[in-house]
Each structure stands twice: as C-alpha cells, then as structure tokens.
Design a protein around this motif. Structure first.
Motif, PDB file in Angstrom:
ATOM      1  N   HIS A 342       0.836  -1.209   0.000  1.00  0.00           N
ATOM      2  CA  HIS A 342       0.000   0.000   0.000  1.00  0.00           C
ATOM      3  C   HIS A 342       0.865   1.251   0.000  1.00  0.00           C
ATOM      4  N   THR A 346       0.789   3.891  -3.119  1.00  0.00           N
ATOM      5  CA  THR A 346      -0.107   5.043  -2.935  1.00  0.00           C
ATOM      6  C   THR A 346       0.477   6.196  -2.125  1.00  0.00           C
ATOM      7  N   PRO A 357      -4.604  -1.902   5.354  1.00  0.00           N
ATOM      8  CA  PRO A 357      -4.063  -2.366   4.080  1.00  0.00           C
ATOM      9  C   PRO A 357      -5.109  -3.173   3.329  1.00  0.00           C
TER      10      PRO A 357
END
Length: 362
Positions: A342, A346, A357
């Motif tokens: 993650h 991101t 997550p």
C-alpha cells in the motif's frame, strides 16, 4: 560526525541489550505469552470494571483475574488431573493384559480383509504391525506413567509457573493500555502502522484462542459423552484427545473417533460404530466445518488454507502454543506486506497512510 557515531553506537548497543533481554526471557515464553493472552481475552471485562471503578485499577484487575481463575484456570486444572488419572488406569490395563493392542489388530484383520490386502500391497506385514502396535502402546503407557510421576515430582514448579503467569496477567490487565502506548512511542514504524499491528495482534489472538477453545470444548465434550454412552473405556481420555486433535484444522477430532469407530465395527458393535460415525461426521465434523471459519478465519481475516498451514506449522515449531502463534505470525506477515504494498503504490508522493491495508478475499 561525532554525534552520528554516538547515535550508531547507541543503536548497536540497544540492539544487543534487547536481544540479550529477549534471550533472558526465553525460558518464560509460554508463561508470558499466555499471560498476555489472558489480558487480551479478558480486556473487555477489565474495561467494564474500570468504568465502574475508574480510580481503582488494581481492584478492577484483581476482580477480572479472579473471574479468569474461576472460569478457566480451575476447570483446566481439574481436567488435567482427571486425564492423568485416566492415563495411569490405561497403563495398568496395558500391563495386566486387559487392553491388548495385538487383539485389536487381530479383530481389524478379521473384520476388514480388504484392508489386509491393501496393507500387503503397500508392503506392511500384519505380524510386524502387531508387534509395533504392542511396543508403541507399552511405550505410550510408560510415557504417561513416567510423566505422571514427573508431574507429581514437579508439582511445585507447575504451581510456580501458574502463579507467575497469573502475576504477569494481573499487571497486563492493569497496565495493558499504558504498555501499548509506550511501545507505540518507542517503535519507529509510524503510529498508524503500530496501532494497526497491535490491534491486529489483539484481534487474531482473541479470535484464535476463543474460536479454537470453543470448538475444542464442544468437540471433546460431544465426543467424550458419546463414547461414555456407548460404553467405551476411557471416555474422558478420548474426549480430551479429541479436543486436542481439534486444534488441527481439517483433520481435527476425526483422527480419534474414526479409528474407534473402525474398532467397534471390527468387534461386531455395528450399532455403536454407526452412532459414533453419525455423530462424528454429522455433528462433530459440522462444528469444525461451520464454526471454525466463523470464529477463526473471519475474525483473523485469513483464508482457510492459511489458517490450516499456519496452525500446523505453529504446532510443529512452538508445540501447543503454536495453534495461536502460527496464525498470529501469518496474520502479521500478511498485514505487514499489505502495508508495504500500500505504501509503495499510494504514498510515494503524498506520504499519507490509510488505516487498513488491502484485505484478502473471503
């Protein structure tokens, strides 16, 4: 430059001191682990007492621990004592010849000729198998009797470890929130990640213990009562063995009741064998197939196959503690990699981190 050297030296020193402290506590791993587990499981009760007595954390922790002793510790000690007594009786019957593994194998040999052909095809000799069964039964009996004597001789050590576990559990109940906040401040993982991992640790530990213990109690109780009603000797011992075997997902208590059902068939107790097989497959097996995904898999957010593999691996590595430690390590492994994936995908530009997550599909 000098400050960097001091910082690096201190961090290295901190690492070695931490490793040394962990090794120092290694002999008490089981004691500390179950003390933490008690604190996690009974935390909701502790919170209720704290809301009632906000200025008396000691009183709240002592009351919670007293409930734990009455509900969990005393029944477990009584069951262990009864199983030890059953084990001694089993060993005496082996020595007297009242229980004869060779006779049981002869009965199976006569009742299931197809099984004999299969064993012969696989290269097993019936006589050798009979001798191995007799030796294994006698060794098991000696093991039980020897450990019974050992437990009696080490009763003081058992009491000390039990008292130490309850002592640690008291402080875990009283100071648990403070200790968690202290570790969150100390660990350099980021507060959101740390809170997420500590929450996951508590959820997985609570779900695994509660789920497996509930299933073990139900399966062991149903199996033991069924065997007692059918007149099978040592029903309590077999019931406890079913409860322990139920910790293994998929296979579970069938490892115990299936051989007993086959033996009942071999000696001509067809009705008893059918009753045991019906209850084993229809009720005991149903509990494992229905309740385990609900109580363990769903709450731990782990797929069934991961629960199976991590439980078996945990038991192989950590013994009886492994049925909790295995799924816990698996859940933390998946959570940490989920956080890493993650973050990489991101947060490279924004530096932000969401609360959870990605989750595995149900």
């Amino acid at each position: 430059m000098h400050e960097k050297l001091e910082t690096r030296t201190f961090l290295l020193f901190l690492f070695f001191v931490s490793v040394g402290f962990i090794l120092l506590l290694k002999p008490f791993f089981g004691t500390i682990f179950w003390a933490c587990a008690i604190a996690i499981i009974f935390a909701p009760i502790q919170d209720k007492f704290l809301s009632r007595w906000p200025d008396s954390p000691n009183r709240a922790a002592f009351t919670t621990l007293s409930i734990c002793i009455l509900v969990v510790i005393i029944p477990v000690v009584l069951v262990i004592s009864s199983v030890i007594s059953e084990g001694v009786v089993f060993y005496d019957k082996l020595q007297s010849g009242e229980i004869s593994p060779g006779r049981y194998i002869d009965s199976m040999h006569t009742a299931f000729p197809a099984l004999n052909n299969l064993l012969a095809t696989l290269g097993f000799d019936i006589e050798n198998l009979k001798n191995d069964a007799i030796n294994a039964a006698m060794s098991s009996g000696k093991f039980i009797a020897g450990h019974t004597l050992k437990i009696g001789q080490n009763a003081f050590g058992f009491i000390v470890n039990l008292a130490l576990m309850l002592y640690i559990a008291f402080f875990m109940l009283r100071d648990g929130n403070y200790l968690v906040e202290l570790m969150i401040r100390a660990l350099p993982l980021g507060d959101k990640r740390e809170r997420m991992l500590f929450t996951l640790f508590a959820e997985v530990t609570r779900a695994t213990i509660k789920g497996n213990v509930v299933i073990a109690i139900l399966q062991g109780s149903i199996g033991g009562i069924t065997l007692w009603a059918l007149g099978v000797h040592g029903a309590l011992l077999w019931g406890v063995l079913m409860a322990l075997a139920s910790l293994i997902p998929a296979l579970g208590s069938a490892l115990v009741w299936v051989p007993i059902a086959l033996y009942l068939t071999a000696i001509g107790e067809i009705t008893s064998a059918l009753i045991l097989a019906g209850i084993g497959a229809g009720i005991i097996g149903m509990l494992d197939n229905v309740l385990r995904p609900i109580l363990v898999g769903r709450d731990t957010k782990l797929p069934d196959y991961i629960v199976l593999l991590s439980t078996l691996g945990g038991i192989a590595m950590f013994g009886i503690n492994g049925f909790v430690v295995g799924p816990l390590l698996a859940a933390l492994f998946i959570a940490c990699w989920g956080i890493f994936i993650h973050d990489v995908n991101t947060t490279q530009d924004t530096g932000e981190l969401e609360e959870e997550p990605p989750k595995a599909p149900d």
